[in-house]
Scaffold this active site. Structure first.
Site, mmCIF file in Angstrom:
data_model
loop_
_atom_site.group_PDB
_atom_site.id
_atom_site.type_symbol
_atom_site.label_atom_id
_atom_site.label_comp_id
_atom_site.label_asym_id
_atom_site.label_seq_id
_atom_site.Cartn_x
_atom_site.Cartn_y
_atom_site.Cartn_z
ATOM 1 N N SER A 79 0.713 -0.887 -0.150
ATOM 2 C CA SER A 79 -0.256 0.124 -0.397
ATOM 3 C C SER A 79 0.897 1.125 -0.197
ATOM 4 O O SER A 79 0.104 2.619 0.026
ATOM 5 C CB SER A 79 -0.888 -0.049 1.356
ATOM 6 N N THR A 189 -2.455 2.339 4.043
ATOM 7 C CA THR A 189 -0.966 4.208 3.960
ATOM 8 C C THR A 189 -0.768 4.449 5.399
ATOM 9 O O THR A 189 -1.407 3.737 6.148
ATOM 10 C CB THR A 189 -2.686 5.165 3.937
ATOM 11 N N THR A 207 1.705 6.959 0.607
ATOM 12 C CA THR A 207 0.764 5.941 0.518
ATOM 13 C C THR A 207 0.801 5.798 -1.281
ATOM 14 O O THR A 207 1.059 6.647 -1.992
ATOM 15 C CB THR A 207 -0.591 6.108 0.914
ATOM 16 N N ARG A 217 -6.327 9.272 -9.967
ATOM 17 C CA ARG A 217 -7.033 9.414 -9.028
ATOM 18 C C ARG A 217 -5.661 10.096 -7.964
ATOM 19 O O ARG A 217 -4.908 9.106 -7.114
ATOM 20 C CB ARG A 217 -8.202 8.345 -8.856
ATOM 21 N N GLY A 219 -6.304 10.465 -3.884
ATOM 22 C CA GLY A 219 -6.978 10.291 -2.045
ATOM 23 C C GLY A 219 -6.902 11.948 -1.168
ATOM 24 O O GLY A 219 -6.437 12.915 -1.491
ATOM 25 N N THR A 240 -6.864 7.445 7.777
ATOM 26 C CA THR A 240 -6.343 6.333 6.329
ATOM 27 C C THR A 240 -7.818 5.710 6.192
ATOM 28 O O THR A 240 -8.585 5.959 6.712
ATOM 29 C CB THR A 240 -5.657 5.135 7.238
ATOM 30 N N GLY A 241 -7.997 4.623 5.302
ATOM 31 C CA GLY A 241 -9.219 4.764 5.412
ATOM 32 C C GLY A 241 -9.166 5.182 3.585
ATOM 33 O O GLY A 241 -8.168 5.984 2.462
#
Ligand code: ASP
Length: 329
Positions: A79, A189, A207, A217, A219, A240-241
């Site tokens: 990740s 992450t 990440t 993309r 995040g 994170t998530g």
């Protein structure tokens, strides 16, 4: 069971004791108890690296930078950095940011072919008049700074991508049941925060983003205020998530502001998670994972997530341990 906080001591206490002794000579250590925290239990090793920096009396900025470089270089961490899972086109694109106690910030987004995205982010912070570089521009800057171009794919990540291509379904939604069943988490992450001997805070986040995302993309992780925020008077937070959900609520900044108005780090993390529920509703939120960790100016820490199984790795003078975060669902 999942909401119960439990503490698991991982690190050997002997080396920790040695560190405690070595800090007694430092008059500042009487007031400030240095600490490092990271998202996810897998980052215990990263914490150790960061802790070493703090014990050498280096600033929190150096600690978080050296710390996040550990998973960035680890091919088994799928990740972050080298070995991170690619986007749907099979390209690894990295996001990272860094923030120090003076409000200096740097970030790179959708960076390709450079292992240490956090180092490039730090370069943006220290060597340019800007705070964010993206894509080709970030790569060009990295190369100008002497970073080497590398292939970030590994046999393992290519195999996983080829397997994914069989269905090509992108679905970051999950459920409590799926999370309970899974052995590993699908979000790893690294967000790391440190408080140094001088009482200064810094943070870094790195990440490869959501696996099989659309090319380009970005995040929450490289977005100051979303994936990371540091206010040296108050505290710091990182996330994170599913990044889209963290960006929606400016997660990390929201947490630091909640601490400013009196919430403890854990209460502040919980309040950010609850804000998403207020915005998007329970049904939606039962299907996405977001998790936060925070530390205040006094070294108190906390964490919280929407769904279960989120963990925070802690390193301080007592030793190294992993905290199971409480979750809403
Ligand atoms: N927050 C990261 C992102 O959305 C992913 C993760 O934490 O796993 O890019």
């Amino acid at each position: 069971m999942n909401r119960r906080k439990f503490v698991k001591t991982i690190g050997a206490l002997a080396p920790a004791a040695a560190f405690v002794n070595s800090t007694f000579g430092n008059p500042l250590s009487k007031q400030v108890k240095p600490i490092v925290i990271s998202t996810w239990q897998g980052n215990v090793k990263a914490n150790e690296k960061a802790w070493e920096q703090l014990m050498n009396n280096l600033p929190a900025l150096e600690a978080v930078h050296q710390g996040v470089m550990v998973p960035e270089a680890d091919p088994d961490d799928m990740s972050v950095g080298y070995g991170g899972l690619p986007d749907r086109d099979g390209v690894v694109t990295l996001d990272a940011c860094i923030m120090d106690h003076l409000g200096n910030i740097g970030a790179v987004m959708a960076l390709e072919n450079i292992i240490h995205a956090s180092s490039v982010a730090r370069g943006v912070m220290e060597k340019t008049p800007h705070v964010q570089l993206v894509g080709d521009g970030a790569l060009q800057f990295a190369l100008e700074q002497g970073f080497k171009k590398e292939n970030l794919l590994t046999e393992k990540s290519v195999a996983a991508w080829k397997e994914w291509l069989k269905t090509s379904l992108y679905n970051p939604m999950t459920t409590v049941e799926e999370i309970q069943k899974s052995i590993e988490n699908n979000h790893d992450t690294i967000g790391m925060l440190a408080l140094d001997h001088q009482g200064n805070l810094s943070g870094a986040c790195s990440t490869s983003g959501m696996a099989y995302k659309l090319h380009g993309r970005v995040g929450d992780s490289p977005i100051i205020g979303a994936g990371l925020y540091v206010d040296n008077e108050i505290g710091a937070a990182t996330a994170t998530g599913v990044g889209e959900e963290v960006v929606r609520i400016c997660g990390s900044h929201t947490i630091v502001e909640a601490m400013r108005y009196g919430k403890s780090p854990e209460e502040a993390c919980k309040s950010a998670v609850e804000r998403l529920i207020k915005m998007k509703g329970e049904t939606y939120c039962k299907k996405v994972q977001i998790g936060f960790i925070a530390v205040d100016k006094n070294g108190n820490t906390g964490c919280y997530s929407l769904l279960p199984k989120f963990t925070m790795a802690v390193r301080d003078q007592v030793g190294s341990r992993v905290i199971q975060a409480k979750s809403i669902f």
